[in-house]
Design a protein around this motif. Structure first.
Motif, PDB file in Angstrom:
ATOM      1  N   ASP A 186      19.374   5.182 -28.568  1.00  0.00           N
ATOM      2  CA  ASP A 186      19.007   3.974 -27.816  1.00  0.00           C
ATOM      3  C   ASP A 186      18.606   2.849 -28.763  1.00  0.00           C
ATOM      4  OD1 ASP A 186      19.479   5.183 -25.379  1.00  0.00           O
ATOM      5  OD2 ASP A 186      17.396   5.776 -25.070  1.00  0.00           O
ATOM      6  N   ALA A 187      17.837   3.200 -29.801  1.00  0.00           N
ATOM      7  CA  ALA A 187      17.388   2.192 -30.764  1.00  0.00           C
ATOM      8  C   ALA A 187      18.569   1.609 -31.537  1.00  0.00           C
ATOM      9  CB  ALA A 187      16.375   2.803 -31.730  1.00  0.00           C
ATOM     10  N   ILE A 188      19.522   2.461 -31.906  1.00  0.00           N
ATOM     11  CA  ILE A 188      20.713   1.993 -32.627  1.00  0.00           C
ATOM     12  C   ILE A 188      21.521   1.036 -31.751  1.00  0.00           C
ATOM     13  CG2 ILE A 188      22.941   2.728 -33.569  1.00  0.00           C
ATOM     14  CD1 ILE A 188      21.483   5.338 -34.450  1.00  0.00           C
ATOM     15  N   ARG A 189      21.703   1.401 -30.486  1.00  0.00           N
ATOM     16  CA  ARG A 189      22.451   0.532 -29.567  1.00  0.00           C
ATOM     17  C   ARG A 189      21.756  -0.820 -29.402  1.00  0.00           C
ATOM     18  NH1 ARG A 189      22.676   5.561 -26.261  1.00  0.00           N
ATOM     19  NH2 ARG A 189      24.741   6.495 -26.545  1.00  0.00           N
ATOM     20  N   ALA A 190      20.427  -0.783 -29.269  1.00  0.00           N
ATOM     21  CA  ALA A 190      19.675  -2.033 -29.109  1.00  0.00           C
ATOM     22  C   ALA A 190      19.779  -2.898 -30.360  1.00  0.00           C
ATOM     23  CB  ALA A 190      18.208  -1.725 -28.799  1.00  0.00           C
ATOM     24  N   ALA A 191      19.702  -2.263 -31.532  1.00  0.00           N
ATOM     25  CA  ALA A 191      19.817  -3.012 -32.786  1.00  0.00           C
ATOM     26  C   ALA A 191      21.200  -3.645 -32.916  1.00  0.00           C
ATOM     27  CB  ALA A 191      19.544  -2.087 -33.971  1.00  0.00           C
ATOM     28  N   LYS A 192      22.236  -2.899 -32.550  1.00  0.00           N
ATOM     29  CA  LYS A 192      23.606  -3.425 -32.616  1.00  0.00           C
ATOM     30  C   LYS A 192      23.778  -4.609 -31.668  1.00  0.00           C
ATOM     31  CE  LYS A 192      28.013  -3.444 -33.658  1.00  0.00           C
ATOM     32  NZ  LYS A 192      28.497  -3.856 -35.001  1.00  0.00           N
ATOM     33  N   LEU A 193      23.207  -4.497 -30.475  1.00  0.00           N
ATOM     34  CA  LEU A 193      23.295  -5.589 -29.507  1.00  0.00           C
ATOM     35  C   LEU A 193      22.572  -6.829 -30.022  1.00  0.00           C
ATOM     36  CD1 LEU A 193      24.312  -6.424 -26.727  1.00  0.00           C
ATOM     37  CD2 LEU A 193      22.218  -5.480 -25.734  1.00  0.00           C
ATOM     38  N   ALA A 194      21.410  -6.619 -30.648  1.00  0.00           N
ATOM     39  CA  ALA A 194      20.662  -7.747 -31.211  1.00  0.00           C
ATOM     40  C   ALA A 194      21.445  -8.417 -32.337  1.00  0.00           C
ATOM     41  CB  ALA A 194      19.305  -7.262 -31.721  1.00  0.00           C
ATOM     42  N   LEU A 195      22.127  -7.618 -33.151  1.00  0.00           N
ATOM     43  CA  LEU A 195      22.954  -8.184 -34.219  1.00  0.00           C
ATOM     44  C   LEU A 195      24.074  -9.045 -33.639  1.00  0.00           C
ATOM     45  CD1 LEU A 195      23.238  -5.078 -36.589  1.00  0.00           C
ATOM     46  CD2 LEU A 195      22.146  -7.262 -37.161  1.00  0.00           C
ATOM     47  N   LYS A 196      24.705  -8.563 -32.578  1.00  0.00           N
ATOM     48  CA  LYS A 196      25.783  -9.327 -31.940  1.00  0.00           C
ATOM     49  C   LYS A 196      25.267 -10.637 -31.357  1.00  0.00           C
ATOM     50  CE  LYS A 196      29.070  -5.682 -30.680  1.00  0.00           C
ATOM     51  NZ  LYS A 196      29.780  -5.023 -29.542  1.00  0.00           N
ATOM     52  N   ARG A 197      24.045 -10.591 -30.823  1.00  0.00           N
ATOM     53  CA  ARG A 197      23.460 -11.789 -30.210  1.00  0.00           C
ATOM     54  C   ARG A 197      22.737 -12.666 -31.229  1.00  0.00           C
ATOM     55  NH1 ARG A 197      20.653  -8.877 -24.904  1.00  0.00           N
ATOM     56  NH2 ARG A 197      22.586  -8.454 -23.758  1.00  0.00           N
ATOM     57  N   GLU A 198      22.699 -12.204 -32.482  1.00  0.00           N
ATOM     58  CA  GLU A 198      22.017 -12.920 -33.565  1.00  0.00           C
ATOM     59  C   GLU A 198      20.532 -13.109 -33.254  1.00  0.00           C
ATOM     60  OE1 GLU A 198      24.214 -16.508 -34.267  1.00  0.00           O
ATOM     61  OE2 GLU A 198      25.872 -15.442 -35.239  1.00  0.00           O
ATOM     62  N   VAL A 199      19.920 -12.028 -32.781  1.00  0.00           N
ATOM     63  CA  VAL A 199      18.486 -12.016 -32.480  1.00  0.00           C
ATOM     64  C   VAL A 199      17.764 -11.295 -33.611  1.00  0.00           C
ATOM     65  CG1 VAL A 199      16.687 -11.172 -30.924  1.00  0.00           C
ATOM     66  CG2 VAL A 199      18.844 -12.056 -29.993  1.00  0.00           C
ATOM     67  N   GLY A 200      16.811 -11.969 -34.248  1.00  0.00           N
ATOM     68  CA  GLY A 200      16.047 -11.366 -35.328  1.00  0.00           C
ATOM     69  C   GLY A 200      14.602 -11.131 -34.936  1.00  0.00           C
ATOM     70  N   GLY A 201      13.894 -10.381 -35.767  1.00  0.00           N
ATOM     71  CA  GLY A 201      12.491 -10.085 -35.506  1.00  0.00           C
ATOM     72  C   GLY A 201      12.318  -8.801 -34.723  1.00  0.00           C
ATOM     73  N   ALA A 202      11.071  -8.510 -34.369  1.00  0.00           N
ATOM     74  CA  ALA A 202      10.752  -7.270 -33.656  1.00  0.00           C
ATOM     75  C   ALA A 202      11.318  -7.299 -32.238  1.00  0.00           C
ATOM     76  CB  ALA A 202       9.242  -7.074 -33.612  1.00  0.00           C
ATOM     77  N   LEU A 203      12.048  -6.256 -31.874  1.00  0.00           N
ATOM     78  CA  LEU A 203      12.593  -6.133 -30.520  1.00  0.00           C
ATOM     79  C   LEU A 203      11.544  -5.443 -29.648  1.00  0.00           C
ATOM     80  CD1 LEU A 203      16.289  -5.050 -31.253  1.00  0.00           C
ATOM     81  CD2 LEU A 203      15.284  -7.345 -31.160  1.00  0.00           C
ATOM     82  N   GLU A 204      10.855  -6.224 -28.831  1.00  0.00           N
ATOM     83  CA  GLU A 204       9.712  -5.716 -28.073  1.00  0.00           C
ATOM     84  C   GLU A 204      10.101  -4.661 -27.041  1.00  0.00           C
ATOM     85  OE1 GLU A 204       6.860  -9.697 -28.250  1.00  0.00           O
ATOM     86  OE2 GLU A 204       7.930  -9.183 -26.405  1.00  0.00           O
ATOM     87  N   SER A 205      11.238  -4.838 -26.385  1.00  0.00           N
ATOM     88  CA  SER A 205      11.602  -3.956 -25.272  1.00  0.00           C
ATOM     89  C   SER A 205      11.856  -2.522 -25.729  1.00  0.00           C
ATOM     90  CB  SER A 205      12.826  -4.509 -24.546  1.00  0.00           C
ATOM     91  OG  SER A 205      13.904  -4.705 -25.452  1.00  0.00           O
ATOM     92  N   ILE A 206      12.814  -2.334 -26.634  1.00  0.00           N
ATOM     93  CA  ILE A 206      13.145  -0.978 -27.072  1.00  0.00           C
ATOM     94  C   ILE A 206      12.006  -0.367 -27.882  1.00  0.00           C
ATOM     95  CG2 ILE A 206      14.319  -1.737 -29.175  1.00  0.00           C
ATOM     96  CD1 ILE A 206      15.292   1.245 -26.890  1.00  0.00           C
ATOM     97  N   SER A 207      11.233  -1.200 -28.574  1.00  0.00           N
ATOM     98  CA  SER A 207      10.086  -0.684 -29.331  1.00  0.00           C
ATOM     99  C   SER A 207       9.024  -0.127 -28.387  1.00  0.00           C
ATOM    100  CB  SER A 207       9.485  -1.787 -30.207  1.00  0.00           C
ATOM    101  OG  SER A 207      10.398  -2.204 -31.202  1.00  0.00           O
ATOM    102  N   ALA A 208       8.771  -0.833 -27.281  1.00  0.00           N
ATOM    103  CA  ALA A 208       7.780  -0.360 -26.310  1.00  0.00           C
ATOM    104  C   ALA A 208       8.263   0.887 -25.583  1.00  0.00           C
ATOM    105  CB  ALA A 208       7.469  -1.463 -25.301  1.00  0.00           C
ATOM    106  N   TYR A 209       9.576   0.990 -25.402  1.00  0.00           N
ATOM    107  CA  TYR A 209      10.154   2.125 -24.682  1.00  0.00           C
ATOM    108  C   TYR A 209      10.217   3.396 -25.530  1.00  0.00           C
ATOM    109  CZ  TYR A 209      13.726   5.032 -22.455  1.00  0.00           C
ATOM    110  OH  TYR A 209      14.413   6.089 -21.906  1.00  0.00           O
ATOM    111  N   GLY A 210      10.575   3.250 -26.810  1.00  0.00           N
ATOM    112  CA  GLY A 210      10.874   4.432 -27.604  1.00  0.00           C
ATOM    113  C   GLY A 210       9.943   4.726 -28.757  1.00  0.00           C
TER     114      GLY A 210
END
Length: 237
Positions: A186-210
């Motif tokens: 799940d974390a890998i998928r979220a990181a890949k999606l953030a890379l595609k969207r060019e979103v940097g910094g701490a990803l609050e959603s997946i971090s809180a979930y996992g």
């Protein structure tokens, strides 16, 4: 850093022993410089450290962590038990969670990182009580013959309608290694999606979930909604 760039890697997962603070900082900085998304599965503060989070945001590099929460581990089970009791109107007076295991993480937690792990786990389960109560959670011993198994013991004492006592006493046994797999995916998928969207910094959603020590803690149910919103593009991180 050069090795990361030359490899073409997009995402790095840090799963070294939880007491390796300097090594974790080294790998986090290498990923930052190389533009590689960093998933921190250890209890060393990276994603939950505002300074690190700001550095990753400024570079446009996704950051996820800290301290991986298993698919069905002691912390997630304990949190859900407490949430259920609160939802059903039971007043939780006290609770503990003790873990023993024979794997490398249990060995490291026992001899070097016990107090850090106890603080992280206790803080994680306390998110699900809307009031203060005596709570203790953490690794209590290393048992070599358990090998890759982990045994967890839970005790909860509370009061229901009319002050009638409620006691929950549970033992759970799991195989440690595979337990991390689904959350890491799940974390890998979220990181890949953030890379595609060019979103940097701490990803609050997946971090809180996992993860047990995210940059922004919340209940498990709310964290699930955050992840859904992130996947649908309704939430930036």
């Amino acid at each position: 850093m050069k090795a990361l760039r030359d490899s073409g890697a997009e995402i790095a997962i840090n799963m070294i022993p939880g007491s390796s603070e300097q090594a974790t900082a080294f790998y986090a900085n290498a990923c930052l410089e190389a533009g590689v998304a960093f998933v921190n599965a250890t209890p060393i503060r990276i994603a939950s450290d505002p300074e690190w989070a700001k550095k990753f945001e400024e570079r446009g590099v996704p950051l996820i962590g800290d301290d991986l929460q298993d698919q069905l581990g002691s912390t997630i089970l304990h949190r859900n038990i407490l949430q259920l009791l609160v939802a059903r109107g039971v007043k939780v007076d006290k609770s503990y969670q003790l873990d023993v295991g024979g794997g490398a993480e249990s060995l490291d937690s026992h001899y070097r990182g016990r107090m850090r792990k106890r603080q992280v786990k206790t803080s994680a389960i306390s998110q699900d009580l809307p009031y203060e109560a005596p709570l203790v959670a953490g690794s209590s011993d290393y048992v070599p013959f358990l090998k890759n198994a982990r045994e967890s013991y839970f005790y909860v004492y509370g009061r229901q309608f009319g002050g009638a006592p409620v006691v929950i006493d549970i033992r759970m046994e799991v195989t440690d290694g595979p337990n991390a797999g689904p959350i890491l995916l799940d974390a890998i998928r979220a990181a890949k999606l953030a890379l595609k969207r060019e979103v940097g910094g701490a990803l609050e959603s997946i971090s809180a979930y996992g993860f047990k020590m995210p940059p922004k803690a919340t209940t498990m149910y709310k964290a699930e909604r955050w992840v859904e919103e992130f996947l649908l593009g309704k939430r930036k991180s």
